[in-house]
Design an enzyme around this catalytic site. Structure first.
Site, mmCIF file in Angstrom:
data_model
loop_
_atom_site.group_PDB
_atom_site.id
_atom_site.type_symbol
_atom_site.label_atom_id
_atom_site.label_comp_id
_atom_site.label_asym_id
_atom_site.label_seq_id
_atom_site.Cartn_x
_atom_site.Cartn_y
_atom_site.Cartn_z
ATOM 1 C CD GLU A 1 5.317 -1.068 8.354
ATOM 2 O OE1 GLU A 1 5.551 0.040 8.861
ATOM 3 O OE2 GLU A 1 4.407 -1.254 7.517
ATOM 4 C CE LYS B 1 7.305 4.054 7.633
ATOM 5 N NZ LYS B 1 5.962 3.476 7.883
ATOM 6 C CB CYS C 1 5.134 0.831 5.159
ATOM 7 S SG CYS C 1 3.338 0.771 4.925
#
Length: 510
Positions: free
Chosen positions: A268, A320, A376
């Protein structure tokens, strides 16, 4: 005379008032916190939960049940999330660490309120209703702007053969097993021996089935390179530089000198600029290998946290979708803006705004690979991985930056929870973290490779692809839907007074 006085004092000690009930609740919650991930003893979680279930079932009303559940949950989350104020205090300073303590009562309330409502609604049927209530409350904890599924009882089974049940019903089925066990143990008495035998048979069958469906490790035909840059997140927070990109390019080139690879995975926010940027794309193209790269989004006017597929050019971008509350998003900022402004200024983060969440699922194509990417925090949300597999993903990839967690248990909990995504979907999971955890998880949750935490390097690993569809993928949240139906079936029927009025004790009398 002295002997008589001593005897009376001894009797007085024996008849001393018992310890306050809340102390037992706190102790049981603390035991669950100590048994929680990443402890190998997490499988014993049903024992302290049985104490909680028994206390809830014997509570005189919903208010008393709320007090019991709140004390238990506060003790649990204080230990389970002890790493949170410690690790973030290192990054955000003492004030930042202090503010994260507020997460503990907030998390405790997400348990205490639903459990107390269960006691208030179901009364004498509380023990029967609690397992299904747990499934639904954990589902709710994965929804909305404050979604935070840490502490789900189902993850206690991650390191056991019982975890293979996740391929059938996801983590919800594990939660149901753990909490059903707790209710059976809480209701044990002289006449409950058949229930205990049935419970033992259930665990034995699930354990044996889990071992039976797990094949022996076999060679896998493909090679990936997991790149771990180990760049201090505090340096990133002060300002991004192209030096970070240089670190990842050099590590990747070094690993490719040992041989070709089917895929390279960067973590990330590895690149300070979008992969599509003219200053970045030529360098990525020059590596001559398919890549998955964590970088900022390239939507003008919007701050996004994204993953890019790169193979000659950009093959796709996944933004995300689930943002970290108070880290990447400021929940209810329109209403609470007057609070955020002075707090952020005190933390030296004036002007911080929420990222723009992604809205679409994009499986990233890289030659014959179809990567379902979680960024994540997203790795602890099972529906995202199931959606990716239904959309054609033959491989799961997690890009992470757990350096924010420091050296506490947070990063390990994050990794262990994410392992279940591989079991739920029967996919290999490749995980690249800035300073770890970088690892390979096979479709049965085993970890054939794990890089040293905090060490800069590029690691060549083996993996495979799959096209199978598990029941968990096919039927999604069927355990949650079934739990809702079960709770409806357990609702106490309204009694009726003589003359047809509801609520009378003589219901059904001639």
């Amino acid at each position: 005379m002295n002997d008589h006085l001593a005897f009376r004092a001894w009797r007085a000690r024996l008849n001393a008032p018992p310890l306050p009930a809340w102390l037992g609740d706190a102790l049981a919650g603390a035991v669950l916190g100590l048994l929680g991930l990443p402890s190998p003893l997490a499988v014993l979680a049903p024992l302290p939960l049985a104490f909680l279930h028994r206390r809830l079932a014997r509570s005189p009303d919903g208010r008393a049940a709320f007090r019991t559940a709140l004390v238990f949950a506060l003790a649990f989350f204080t230990l389970h999330l002890a790493w949170l104020p410690a690790s973030l205090g290192e990054v955000l300073g003492p004030l930042g660490g202090l503010l994260t303590v507020l997460v503990l009562p907030a998390a405790a309330l997400t348990w205490a309120v639903p459990l107390a409502l269960t006691r208030g609604v179901f009364g004498a049927r509380t023990l029967a209703a609690l397992p299904f209530a747990w499934v639904l409350l954990e589902l709710l904890r994965t929804r909305g702007p404050l979604a935070f599924p840490w502490g789900n009882p189902g993850y206690a089974l991650t390191g056991t053969p019982l975890a293979q049940l996740a391929s059938v019903g996801g983590v919800a089925l594990l939660t149901l097993l753990v909490t059903l066990t707790a209710s059976v143990l809480a209701g044990l008495g002289s006449s409950r021996r058949p229930a205990l035998l049935a419970l033992f048979a259930l665990w034995s069958a699930a354990w044996l089935w889990g071992r039976w469906v797990t094949p022996a490790p076999a060679p896998t035909p493909r090679t990936a390179v997991l790149v771990q840059g180990a760049i201090d997140p505090r340096l990133k927070a002060r300002g991004r530089t192209l030096d970070e990109l240089g670190v990842y390019l050099d590590l990747t080139r070094g690993a490719l000198r040992s041989g070709a690879a089917d895929l390279v995975v960067w973590p990330e926010t590895a690149s300070p600029l979008p992969a599509s940027d003219p200053g970045v794309l030529p360098a990525l193209r020059g590596l001559g290998v398919p890549l998955l790269v964590g970088a900022p989004g390239d939507v003008p006017g919007q701050a996004r946290n994204s993953a890019y597929g790169v193979d000659g050019g950009v093959t796709g971008r996944q933004d995300k979708r689930v943002l970290v509350p108070f880290g990447e998003s400021l929940p209810f900022s329109r209403v609470l803006g007057f609070l955020y402004t002075p707090v952020l200024r005190s933390l030296g983060m004036a002007g911080l705004t929420s990222l723009t969440p992604g809205r679409l699922l994009n499986v990233l194509p890289l030659r014959d690979l179809r990567a379902g990417v979680s960024i994540c925090y997203e790795s602890v949300f099972g529906p995202l991985s199931r959606q990716a597999v239904r959309a054609g993903a033959n491989l799961l990839v997690v890009l992470s930056n757990d350096a924010w967690f420091g050296r506490g248990a947070g990063a390990e909990q994050h990794f262990q929870m994410g392992r279940l995504r591989a079991i739920e979907t029967r996919r290999f999971l490749l995980r690249a973290g800035n300073d770890g955890v970088s690892a390979v998880v096979d479709p049965w949750g085993r970890v054939p490779f794990r890089a040293p935490r905090g060490q800069r390097g590029a690691y060549r690993v083996a993996f495979g692809v799959s096209s199978v569809r598990t029941p968990s993928v096919r039927y999604g949240d069927w355990v949650s839907w079934g739990s809702g139906v079960a709770l409806l079936a357990l609702l106490p029927l309204p009694t009726r007074r003589r003359g047809g009025r509801p609520g009378g004790p003589e219901a059904g009398a001639p």
